[in-house]
Enzyme design. Structure first.
Site, PDB file in Angstrom:
ATOM      1  N   LYS A  11       0.819  -1.216   0.000  1.00  0.00           N
ATOM      2  CA  LYS A  11       0.000   0.000   0.000  1.00  0.00           C
ATOM      3  C   LYS A  11       0.861   1.279   0.000  1.00  0.00           C
ATOM      4  O   LYS A  11       2.066   1.222   0.257  1.00  0.00           O
ATOM      5  CB  LYS A  11      -0.940  -0.036   1.211  1.00  0.00           C
ATOM      6  CG  LYS A  11      -1.965  -1.192   1.148  1.00  0.00           C
ATOM      7  CD  LYS A  11      -2.955  -1.114   2.312  1.00  0.00           C
ATOM      8  CE  LYS A  11      -3.983  -2.234   2.232  1.00  0.00           C
ATOM      9  NZ  LYS A  11      -4.996  -2.121   3.334  1.00  0.00           N
ATOM     10  N   TYR A  51     -12.545  -2.163  -3.768  1.00  0.00           N
ATOM     11  CA  TYR A  51     -13.060  -2.215  -2.392  1.00  0.00           C
ATOM     12  C   TYR A  51     -14.589  -2.129  -2.347  1.00  0.00           C
ATOM     13  O   TYR A  51     -15.152  -1.750  -1.316  1.00  0.00           O
ATOM     14  CB  TYR A  51     -12.431  -1.091  -1.562  1.00  0.00           C
ATOM     15  CG  TYR A  51     -11.013  -1.404  -1.105  1.00  0.00           C
ATOM     16  CD1 TYR A  51     -10.756  -2.465  -0.231  1.00  0.00           C
ATOM     17  CD2 TYR A  51      -9.931  -0.655  -1.537  1.00  0.00           C
ATOM     18  CE1 TYR A  51      -9.460  -2.762   0.199  1.00  0.00           C
ATOM     19  CE2 TYR A  51      -8.626  -0.938  -1.113  1.00  0.00           C
ATOM     20  CZ  TYR A  51      -8.413  -1.993  -0.241  1.00  0.00           C
ATOM     21  OH  TYR A  51      -7.132  -2.280   0.187  1.00  0.00           O
ATOM     22  N   PHE A  59     -15.596   3.784   6.699  1.00  0.00           N
ATOM     23  CA  PHE A  59     -14.226   4.114   6.316  1.00  0.00           C
ATOM     24  C   PHE A  59     -13.988   4.057   4.809  1.00  0.00           C
ATOM     25  O   PHE A  59     -12.869   4.298   4.345  1.00  0.00           O
ATOM     26  CB  PHE A  59     -13.222   3.197   7.041  1.00  0.00           C
ATOM     27  CG  PHE A  59     -13.404   1.711   6.772  1.00  0.00           C
ATOM     28  CD1 PHE A  59     -12.929   1.131   5.598  1.00  0.00           C
ATOM     29  CD2 PHE A  59     -14.026   0.896   7.703  1.00  0.00           C
ATOM     30  CE1 PHE A  59     -13.082  -0.225   5.342  1.00  0.00           C
ATOM     31  CE2 PHE A  59     -14.185  -0.464   7.466  1.00  0.00           C
ATOM     32  CZ  PHE A  59     -13.709  -1.022   6.288  1.00  0.00           C
ATOM     33  N   ARG A  87      -2.105 -14.210   4.763  1.00  0.00           N
ATOM     34  CA  ARG A  87      -2.872 -13.550   5.832  1.00  0.00           C
ATOM     35  C   ARG A  87      -2.126 -13.672   7.164  1.00  0.00           C
ATOM     36  O   ARG A  87      -2.113 -12.752   7.975  1.00  0.00           O
ATOM     37  CB  ARG A  87      -4.273 -14.179   5.964  1.00  0.00           C
ATOM     38  CG  ARG A  87      -5.144 -14.040   4.720  1.00  0.00           C
ATOM     39  CD  ARG A  87      -5.659 -12.648   4.483  1.00  0.00           C
ATOM     40  NE  ARG A  87      -6.624 -12.214   5.466  1.00  0.00           N
ATOM     41  CZ  ARG A  87      -7.303 -11.068   5.372  1.00  0.00           C
ATOM     42  NH1 ARG A  87      -7.122 -10.267   4.316  1.00  0.00           N
ATOM     43  NH2 ARG A  87      -8.142 -10.712   6.299  1.00  0.00           N
ATOM     44  N   THR A  93      -5.634  -6.691  10.850  1.00  0.00           N
ATOM     45  CA  THR A  93      -5.882  -5.426  10.155  1.00  0.00           C
ATOM     46  C   THR A  93      -5.340  -4.230  10.938  1.00  0.00           C
ATOM     47  O   THR A  93      -4.687  -3.352  10.385  1.00  0.00           O
ATOM     48  CB  THR A  93      -7.404  -5.234   9.943  1.00  0.00           C
ATOM     49  OG1 THR A  93      -7.931  -6.399   9.324  1.00  0.00           O
ATOM     50  CG2 THR A  93      -7.698  -4.023   9.080  1.00  0.00           C
ATOM     51  N   ARG A 104       2.348  -6.248   9.377  1.00  0.00           N
ATOM     52  CA  ARG A 104       1.650  -5.075   9.926  1.00  0.00           C
ATOM     53  C   ARG A 104       2.212  -4.655  11.274  1.00  0.00           C
ATOM     54  O   ARG A 104       2.274  -3.460  11.578  1.00  0.00           O
ATOM     55  CB  ARG A 104       0.152  -5.347   9.966  1.00  0.00           C
ATOM     56  CG  ARG A 104      -0.474  -5.226   8.565  1.00  0.00           C
ATOM     57  CD  ARG A 104      -1.842  -5.802   8.498  1.00  0.00           C
ATOM     58  NE  ARG A 104      -2.544  -5.448   7.261  1.00  0.00           N
ATOM     59  CZ  ARG A 104      -3.681  -6.001   6.870  1.00  0.00           C
ATOM     60  NH1 ARG A 104      -4.251  -6.943   7.614  1.00  0.00           N
ATOM     61  NH2 ARG A 104      -4.253  -5.630   5.741  1.00  0.00           N
ATOM     62  N   ASN A 114      -2.082   0.341   6.652  1.00  0.00           N
ATOM     63  CA  ASN A 114      -1.553  -0.895   7.240  1.00  0.00           C
ATOM     64  C   ASN A 114      -0.688  -1.707   6.273  1.00  0.00           C
ATOM     65  O   ASN A 114      -0.582  -2.924   6.388  1.00  0.00           O
ATOM     66  CB  ASN A 114      -2.686  -1.717   7.868  1.00  0.00           C
ATOM     67  CG  ASN A 114      -3.750  -2.106   6.856  1.00  0.00           C
ATOM     68  OD1 ASN A 114      -3.626  -1.809   5.665  1.00  0.00           O
ATOM     69  ND2 ASN A 114      -4.779  -2.791   7.317  1.00  0.00           N
ATOM     70  N   HIS A 117      -2.252  -5.433   1.558  1.00  0.00           N
ATOM     71  CA  HIS A 117      -3.534  -6.109   1.361  1.00  0.00           C
ATOM     72  C   HIS A 117      -3.240  -7.538   0.964  1.00  0.00           C
ATOM     73  O   HIS A 117      -2.294  -7.800   0.229  1.00  0.00           O
ATOM     74  CB  HIS A 117      -4.351  -5.446   0.238  1.00  0.00           C
ATOM     75  CG  HIS A 117      -5.448  -6.334  -0.289  1.00  0.00           C
ATOM     76  ND1 HIS A 117      -6.690  -6.391   0.300  1.00  0.00           N
ATOM     77  CD2 HIS A 117      -5.464  -7.241  -1.306  1.00  0.00           C
ATOM     78  CE1 HIS A 117      -7.425  -7.297  -0.358  1.00  0.00           C
ATOM     79  NE2 HIS A 117      -6.709  -7.818  -1.335  1.00  0.00           N
ATOM     80  N   GLU A 128      -9.521 -10.974  -7.742  1.00  0.00           N
ATOM     81  CA  GLU A 128      -8.616  -9.826  -7.583  1.00  0.00           C
ATOM     82  C   GLU A 128      -7.427  -9.907  -8.541  1.00  0.00           C
ATOM     83  O   GLU A 128      -7.000  -8.899  -9.110  1.00  0.00           O
ATOM     84  CB  GLU A 128      -8.147  -9.743  -6.123  1.00  0.00           C
ATOM     85  CG  GLU A 128      -9.285  -9.375  -5.171  1.00  0.00           C
ATOM     86  CD  GLU A 128      -8.909  -9.425  -3.691  1.00  0.00           C
ATOM     87  OE1 GLU A 128      -9.782  -9.142  -2.860  1.00  0.00           O
ATOM     88  OE2 GLU A 128      -7.741  -9.738  -3.355  1.00  0.00           O
TER      89      GLU A 128
HETATM   90  P1  RTP Z   1      -7.107  -6.026   3.334  1.00  0.00           P
HETATM   91  O1  RTP Z   1      -8.468  -6.268   2.732  1.00  0.00           O
HETATM   92  O2  RTP Z   1      -6.502  -4.698   2.933  1.00  0.00           O
HETATM   93  O3  RTP Z   1      -6.162  -7.162   3.124  1.00  0.00           O
HETATM   94  O4  RTP Z   1      -7.262  -5.900   4.905  1.00  0.00           O
HETATM   95  P2  RTP Z   1      -8.215  -6.696   5.864  1.00  0.00           P
HETATM   96  O5  RTP Z   1      -8.935  -7.799   5.149  1.00  0.00           O
HETATM   97  O6  RTP Z   1      -7.378  -7.030   7.044  1.00  0.00           O
HETATM   98  O7  RTP Z   1      -9.241  -5.562   6.255  1.00  0.00           O
HETATM   99  P3  RTP Z   1     -10.702  -5.230   5.667  1.00  0.00           P
HETATM  100  O8  RTP Z   1     -11.684  -5.370   6.787  1.00  0.00           O
HETATM  101  O9  RTP Z   1     -10.960  -5.987   4.403  1.00  0.00           O
HETATM  102  O10 RTP Z   1     -10.552  -3.684   5.347  1.00  0.00           O
HETATM  103  C1  RTP Z   1      -9.914  -3.263   4.173  1.00  0.00           C
HETATM  104  C2  RTP Z   1      -8.972  -2.137   4.487  1.00  0.00           C
HETATM  105  O11 RTP Z   1      -9.722  -0.999   4.901  1.00  0.00           O
HETATM  106  C3  RTP Z   1      -8.950  -0.241   5.823  1.00  0.00           C
HETATM  107  N1  RTP Z   1      -9.708  -0.127   7.067  1.00  0.00           N
HETATM  108  N2  RTP Z   1      -9.856   1.001   7.702  1.00  0.00           N
HETATM  109  N3  RTP Z   1     -10.573   3.015   9.556  1.00  0.00           N
HETATM  110  C4  RTP Z   1     -10.979   1.764   9.766  1.00  0.00           C
HETATM  111  O12 RTP Z   1     -11.639   1.426  10.733  1.00  0.00           O
HETATM  112  C5  RTP Z   1     -10.586   0.747   8.791  1.00  0.00           C
HETATM  113  N4  RTP Z   1     -10.905  -0.536   8.843  1.00  0.00           N
HETATM  114  C6  RTP Z   1     -10.341  -1.094   7.739  1.00  0.00           C
HETATM  115  C7  RTP Z   1      -7.640  -0.982   6.019  1.00  0.00           C
HETATM  116  O13 RTP Z   1      -6.672  -0.427   5.113  1.00  0.00           O
HETATM  117  C8  RTP Z   1      -7.996  -2.390   5.654  1.00  0.00           C
HETATM  118  O14 RTP Z   1      -6.871  -3.132   5.293  1.00  0.00           O
HETATM  119 MG    MG Z   2     -10.033  -7.558   3.331  1.00  0.00          MG
END
Ligand code: RTP
Ligand code: MG
Length: 140
Positions: A11, A51, A59, A87, A93, A104, A114, A117, A128
């Site tokens: 990222k 996304y 968010f 993962r 996250t 992370r 973070n 992805h 993807e």
């Molecule tokens: P990713 O998709 O990026 O691999 O991360 P993830 O599964 O761990 O997290 P996900 O719930 O899918 O959220 C996607 C990305 O959104 C941002 N985020 N911001 N401000 C917030 O509360 C918040 N929560 C998530 C993060 O960049 C996250 O990786």
């Molecule tokens: Mg995700």
């Protein structure tokens, strides 16, 4: 265990701090091969589509702004159990909850910035990967 592929993004917070090599080293040292990779600047439309599942989340707007704030490195990683393995290497996250030694925990700035992805299922990995790469760009 079958050889699997997953989709990864380094990222903007990580490219900005020149962490691409250090993050790639974590993948390669843990049995994941980088079989496709390119540095791109995502458009707003691309980030919104990518996304799309988070469209209704509070968010979402910030996330799209962040993901288009600088270059990213999109990648295909290949190895045994690649989706789950990646993962595990990424960590939670929110870096505050990420296990020691994870990407992370080592590098993330915040729950949003973070650093990486990774696809959350083999089905989403296929979607993807196809969104960012032509088949001919992936060399396993
Ligand atoms: P990713 O998709 O990026 O691999 O991360 P993830 O599964 O761990 O997290 P996900 O719930 O899918 O959220 C996607 C990305 O959104 C941002 N985020 N911001 N401000 C917030 O509360 C918040 N929560 C998530 C993060 O960049 C996250 O990786
Ligand atoms: Mg995700």
């Amino acid at each position: 265990m079958a050889i699997e592929r997953t989709f990864s993004i380094i990222k903007p917070d990580a490219t900005r701090r020149n962490l691409t090599g250090k993050i790639n080293a974590v993948f390669e040292e843990n049995g994941l091969s980088i079989v496709a990779q390119k540095r791109i600047w995502m458009s707003t439309a691309q980030a919104e589509t990518f996304y799309g599942v988070h469209k209704e989340r509070p968010f979402f707007r910030d996330l799209v702004t962040f993901m288009t704030s600088g270059p990213v490195v999109v990648q295909v990683l290949e190895g045994e159990n690649a989706v789950a393995k990646n993962r595990e290497l990424m960590g939670a996250t929110n870096p505050a909850n990420a296990a020691p030694g994870t990407i992370r925990k080592l590098f993330a700035e915040s729950i949003e910035a973070n650093s990486v992805h990774g696809s959350d299922s083999p089905e989403n990995a296929a979607i993807e990967i196809a969104y960012f790469f032509a088949g001919t760009e992936i060399v396993g």
